[in-house]
Design a protein around this motif. Sequence first.
Motif, mmCIF file in Angstrom:
data_model
loop_
_atom_site.group_PDB
_atom_site.id
_atom_site.type_symbol
_atom_site.label_atom_id
_atom_site.label_comp_id
_atom_site.label_asym_id
_atom_site.label_seq_id
_atom_site.Cartn_x
_atom_site.Cartn_y
_atom_site.Cartn_z
ATOM 1 N N PRO B 3 -28.687 9.610 -32.661
ATOM 2 C CA PRO B 3 -29.170 9.135 -33.968
ATOM 3 C C PRO B 3 -28.454 9.806 -35.121
ATOM 4 N N VAL B 4 -28.201 11.128 -34.997
ATOM 5 C CA VAL B 4 -27.534 11.850 -36.087
ATOM 6 C C VAL B 4 -26.149 11.268 -36.321
ATOM 7 N N ALA B 5 -25.408 10.995 -35.228
ATOM 8 C CA ALA B 5 -24.057 10.464 -35.372
ATOM 9 C C ALA B 5 -24.087 9.090 -36.034
ATOM 10 N N VAL B 6 -25.005 8.226 -35.588
ATOM 11 C CA VAL B 6 -25.072 6.872 -36.159
ATOM 12 C C VAL B 6 -25.397 6.946 -37.646
ATOM 13 N N THR B 7 -26.406 7.773 -38.009
ATOM 14 C CA THR B 7 -26.785 7.886 -39.417
ATOM 15 C C THR B 7 -25.643 8.445 -40.246
ATOM 16 N N ALA B 8 -24.928 9.455 -39.692
ATOM 17 C CA ALA B 8 -23.822 10.056 -40.439
ATOM 18 C C ALA B 8 -22.729 9.028 -40.678
ATOM 19 N N ILE B 9 -22.426 8.188 -39.656
ATOM 20 C CA ILE B 9 -21.374 7.180 -39.831
ATOM 21 C C ILE B 9 -21.795 6.163 -40.892
ATOM 22 N N PHE B 10 -23.081 5.771 -40.865
ATOM 23 C CA PHE B 10 -23.544 4.800 -41.866
ATOM 24 C C PHE B 10 -23.441 5.379 -43.271
ATOM 25 N N ALA B 11 -23.854 6.646 -43.440
ATOM 26 C CA ALA B 11 -23.790 7.268 -44.761
ATOM 27 C C ALA B 11 -22.343 7.368 -45.227
ATOM 28 N N SER B 47 -31.836 12.896 -42.301
ATOM 29 C CA SER B 47 -32.671 11.696 -42.254
ATOM 30 C C SER B 47 -32.520 10.893 -40.971
ATOM 31 N N ALA B 48 -31.939 11.483 -39.912
ATOM 32 C CA ALA B 48 -31.744 10.716 -38.676
ATOM 33 C C ALA B 48 -33.067 10.301 -38.056
ATOM 34 N N SER B 49 -34.057 11.213 -38.089
ATOM 35 C CA SER B 49 -35.322 10.895 -37.422
ATOM 36 C C SER B 49 -36.030 9.742 -38.117
ATOM 37 N N TRP B 50 -35.744 9.565 -39.422
ATOM 38 C CA TRP B 50 -36.369 8.470 -40.153
ATOM 39 C C TRP B 50 -35.570 7.177 -40.002
ATOM 40 N N PHE B 51 -34.238 7.296 -40.072
ATOM 41 C CA PHE B 51 -33.377 6.100 -40.055
ATOM 42 C C PHE B 51 -33.426 5.428 -38.697
ATOM 43 N N CYS B 52 -33.482 6.207 -37.610
ATOM 44 C CA CYS B 52 -33.508 5.636 -36.263
ATOM 45 C C CYS B 52 -34.892 5.835 -35.661
#
Lengths: 85, 175, 118
Positions: B3-11, B47-52
């Motif tokens: 989740p952290v990686a996905v959120t970081a790529i989106f940001a 914000s990974a726990s919230w985004f995913c």
Amino acid sequence: MIDPWQTALSVLFILILLVMIRLFKGPTAPDRVVALDAINTFTVCAILIFGVAFQETVYVDVAIVYAVLSFVGTLYLAKLVGRDI
Amino acid sequence: MKPVAVTAIFAFLAYLLLTAGSGDVLFWSWPEIVAGVLIGVVVGGLSASWFCSSGNMRMAHPFRWVLLAIYSIGPLFVEIIRANIDVAIRVITGNIRPGIVKFNPGLSTDLGKLLLANSITLTPGTLTVEVDDTTGVFYVHMLNVSEICGEKEMCDASDIFAFFNMPAWIRRIAE
Amino acid sequence: MDAEIIIFICIAIGLLACTLGVAGILRFPDVYTRLHAETKLTTFGSIFLCLGIIAYVLSQYLAGGDAQYIVLGLHTLLALIALAFTNAIGAHAISRAAYRAGIKPEGVVDRLSEVEQK
């Protein structure tokens, strides 16, 4: 030839004044929130048109931030009206 | 970690989109790219726990984003234009017959419900008032309830949308 | 010259839709019907105003402008996406809050009230 941006801005200004009738008159609280939401949308459009007319990208950034923040404001007003907080 | 990686790529992608045209490495300057990577990692960690929050990675596939773009340019735009002509005529003539009807699209994920509720709000004289989370039933306020729809307990998709079967599109995108 | 006509048409459609939306807000009888007019017509109007802006920016860029016009158009597109999404979600929030606050819709059927009574 008339300037399209100036015309659009004047029309949006008149529309905002007209919506204010509902904002002040609105019989219930949700009516006022609806009017406020419409005013926010028109304001964002007006800022976008300002940005293009003066060719300033910063104005358009301000419009994005204004759109997102007015959304947060609408959500909180809706929570207040619905007695969730 | 995922989740952290996905959120970081989106940001990071969002940051790149906002700063396009700042330099000459493609469209960006090096300082902007470095700042974007740093901000992306920080935002991803926070914000990974919230985004995913659903724990469901289906939307991470780029193909679904292409499908979403096609959906919003094609069927959704046609329906929006039809809806606006309809509502404009009703504003002028004042010929309305409002009411709240039930509608069950059979969607299960949160994202699907969000997309469908937004599509309903932007299309023909309909507005989602409430969604029942356990059964997935939508309560839709319609500007002009047809005779058949008012009689029935549960309305069909064809009563709500005019040209396209939106729930099927949403199911293809989000589920 | 052609680009100018497209820009004029887009802006005219946008302003017409916004005007009709305001007329709907002032004319309709209750909150829910006013929300219909507000959400749909003003969103549609702003979509077309933004399309007019994007058409102008593209025509300026193709006529030999610099990359700043592309940035302007891209940011306008982002503002448009933000506006369209937030307007729809805001409309849900207001209608749900209005229902919870006890404002009943005028109309022929009300399936939601049947459920709340059970």
